[in-house]
Scaffold this motif. Sequence first.
Motif, short mmCIF file in Angstrom:
data_model
loop_
_atom_site.label_atom_id
_atom_site.label_comp_id
_atom_site.label_asym_id
_atom_site.label_seq_id
_atom_site.Cartn_x
_atom_site.Cartn_y
_atom_site.Cartn_z
N THR A 161 -0.76 15.77 6.71
CA THR A 161 -1.01 15.76 5.21
C THR A 161 -1.00 14.47 4.65
OG1 THR A 161 -0.29 18.12 5.03
CG2 THR A 161 -0.50 16.93 2.87
N LEU A 162 0.29 13.84 4.77
CA LEU A 162 0.38 12.47 4.27
C LEU A 162 -0.20 11.43 4.96
CD1 LEU A 162 4.47 13.02 4.02
CD2 LEU A 162 2.80 12.98 1.89
N THR A 163 -0.30 11.54 6.11
CA THR A 163 -1.17 10.38 6.68
C THR A 163 -2.82 10.46 6.58
OG1 THR A 163 -1.26 11.75 8.67
CG2 THR A 163 0.43 9.75 8.57
N ALA A 164 -3.11 11.92 6.32
CA ALA A 164 -4.66 12.06 6.11
C ALA A 164 -4.98 11.68 4.57
CB ALA A 164 -5.08 13.34 6.18
N ALA A 165 -4.00 11.65 3.69
CA ALA A 165 -4.06 11.19 2.31
C ALA A 165 -3.90 9.71 2.22
CB ALA A 165 -2.96 11.80 1.48
N GLY A 166 -3.75 8.89 3.42
CA GLY A 166 -3.84 7.54 3.32
C GLY A 166 -2.59 6.78 3.82
N ALA A 167 -1.35 7.67 4.01
CA ALA A 167 -0.03 6.95 4.40
C ALA A 167 -0.02 6.32 5.64
CB ALA A 167 0.91 7.94 3.81
N ARG A 168 0.38 5.18 6.05
CA ARG A 168 0.49 4.47 7.12
C ARG A 168 1.55 4.83 7.77
NH1 ARG A 168 -2.77 -0.03 7.55
NH2 ARG A 168 -2.08 -0.25 9.80
N PRO A 169 1.73 5.29 9.05
CA PRO A 169 2.97 5.48 9.79
C PRO A 169 3.69 4.21 9.92
CG PRO A 169 0.83 6.57 10.95
CD PRO A 169 0.40 5.44 9.75
N ALA A 170 5.19 4.33 9.51
CA ALA A 170 5.87 3.21 9.95
C ALA A 170 7.35 3.63 10.33
CB ALA A 170 6.18 2.59 8.54
N GLY A 182 14.42 18.22 6.97
CA GLY A 182 14.34 16.86 7.43
C GLY A 182 13.65 15.87 6.36
N VAL A 183 14.07 14.82 6.25
CA VAL A 183 13.73 13.59 5.34
C VAL A 183 12.26 13.06 5.67
CG1 VAL A 183 14.19 11.87 3.87
CG2 VAL A 183 15.81 13.38 4.38
N LEU A 184 11.47 12.80 4.73
CA LEU A 184 10.14 11.87 5.00
C LEU A 184 9.99 11.02 4.05
CD1 LEU A 184 7.36 14.39 6.33
CD2 LEU A 184 8.94 12.83 7.87
N THR A 185 10.12 9.66 3.98
CA THR A 185 10.02 8.66 2.96
C THR A 185 8.57 8.22 2.93
OG1 THR A 185 12.53 8.54 3.14
CG2 THR A 185 11.21 6.60 2.10
N LEU A 186 8.33 8.25 1.58
CA LEU A 186 7.09 7.57 1.20
C LEU A 186 7.58 6.09 0.50
CD1 LEU A 186 5.07 10.39 0.07
CD2 LEU A 186 4.38 9.11 2.04
N LEU A 187 6.85 5.10 1.06
CA LEU A 187 7.03 3.51 0.25
C LEU A 187 5.84 3.06 0.06
CD1 LEU A 187 10.13 2.47 2.61
CD2 LEU A 187 10.08 3.35 0.35
N GLY A 188 5.87 2.52 -1.21
CA GLY A 188 4.60 1.62 -1.53
C GLY A 188 4.23 1.82 -3.04
N PRO A 189 3.47 0.97 -3.43
CA PRO A 189 2.72 1.00 -4.79
C PRO A 189 1.67 2.20 -4.91
CG PRO A 189 1.85 -1.10 -3.68
CD PRO A 189 3.05 -0.43 -2.93
N GLU A 190 1.22 2.74 -4.00
CA GLU A 190 0.31 3.61 -4.04
C GLU A 190 0.83 5.21 -3.76
OE1 GLU A 190 -2.72 2.80 -1.11
OE2 GLU A 190 -3.32 0.90 -1.87
N GLY A 216 0.72 -1.16 -0.33
CA GLY A 216 0.12 -0.05 0.11
C GLY A 216 0.84 1.22 0.02
N LEU A 217 1.18 1.70 1.30
CA LEU A 217 1.51 3.23 1.22
C LEU A 217 1.96 3.54 2.80
CD1 LEU A 217 2.86 5.51 -0.17
CD2 LEU A 217 0.55 6.65 0.34
N ALA A 218 3.55 3.70 2.93
CA ALA A 218 3.67 4.03 4.51
C ALA A 218 4.42 5.24 4.20
CB ALA A 218 4.47 2.87 4.81
N VAL A 219 4.58 5.95 5.43
CA VAL A 219 5.36 7.14 5.49
C VAL A 219 6.38 7.00 6.57
CG1 VAL A 219 3.59 8.23 6.78
CG2 VAL A 219 5.39 9.62 5.75
N ILE A 220 7.74 7.26 6.55
CA ILE A 220 8.69 7.16 7.59
C ILE A 220 9.55 8.35 7.92
CG2 ILE A 220 10.94 5.70 8.18
CD1 ILE A 220 9.74 3.69 6.11
#
Length: 395
Positions: free
Chosen positions: A227-236, A170-178, A73-77
Amino acid sequence: MKRISRAGRRIGDVAVNDATDPQRPPTPAATPGYTSPLLALPGAIPNPEESPDHGVAWHYGDPLTEQRPARDGLAVIDRSHRGVITITGPDRLTWLHSLASQDFTSLADGETTESLLLDVNGRIEHHFIATDLDGTLWLDTERERTAELLGHLTKMVFWSKVEVREADMGVLTLLGPEVTSIDAIPAPDRAAALPGGGIARPLPWPVAGQRWDLIVPRESLRTWWSTLTAAGARPAGTWTFEALRVPAMRPRVGIDTDERTIPHEARWIGSTAEHGAVHLFKGCYRGQETVSRVHNLGRPPRHLVLLHLDGSADERPATGDPVLADGRTVGRIGTVVDHHEDGVLALALLKRSVPVDATLHAGKDTIAASVDPDSFPSYDAVQAGRAAVDRLRGR
């Protein structure tokens, strides 16, 4: 979700400390002792104090389950502890090209690459990821090495038209096919400016098309996270990032390398297009002689491999622990991580003479280990330099 404008203000407007005077000591990096504001979020578990990722979230209560959104899915780190350096000025690409192992003269606007700084013997001192956009070259690197890298670059300015600065980003990383469902993500293969400062950039690993890094002001981390978690990114946490990085065979300096490691051992040879950090056909830079000699005539004395460890053991090997074969040390353990499907994995530097099917043990508790055969490099190809020598000798 409200669509985010891709225009924004220019990246160079970010307020940072000037460190361009070669006679002036560089401003100490802000990252040592750093604690992310996102650690105050519910469920955030910090990395252990001895971890190189101390100061950001290790996980949010269920580290193995958290790895699944990054794959499906989609994760934010939160990786905001990494040091960020900006380089501006008309000479920035040609100047860095003369110092580093990658070809920066052909780096296109919006393109991202990786590079190394080597010592005179070709051993790795620094690794960084670099993105050039709108007249600014963005570098991010390991927290503990930021001040040293900043100091070295500052001292090498001389008469070049460049300005080297540390940025409080700071760096925020988004991972996943979505990942492309996030409105902040622009065109699929080029970096773009973000509103309020910073950039969004794609990276080809651990899976091409499924990773974006957002480099944003640290004061805006909470806003971006919301913003990112509201858009569907799951915290990791960083546990998830490491669990994807290790099987992708992407090393970290000082963790998966030691003071003797050369680029061939760490599998960093390759151009930007090849997702490497060392271009083999560029001009001179410090340490190039070793790179050229190993590539054309020799073989690296060690190589990076992926190990599968016995997950039933109560303990885990630590970074720097030995890898043993028949009771003798044949390698060094780097990153160790629990993967949600593949069990306990580790990166290790092994002597080239160790066969792929060797019976190994890792760490002081001699945990059983085996080499993943897919990670074992092939040395069947004849090097160009060796072939030329053989022709001269009539072989």
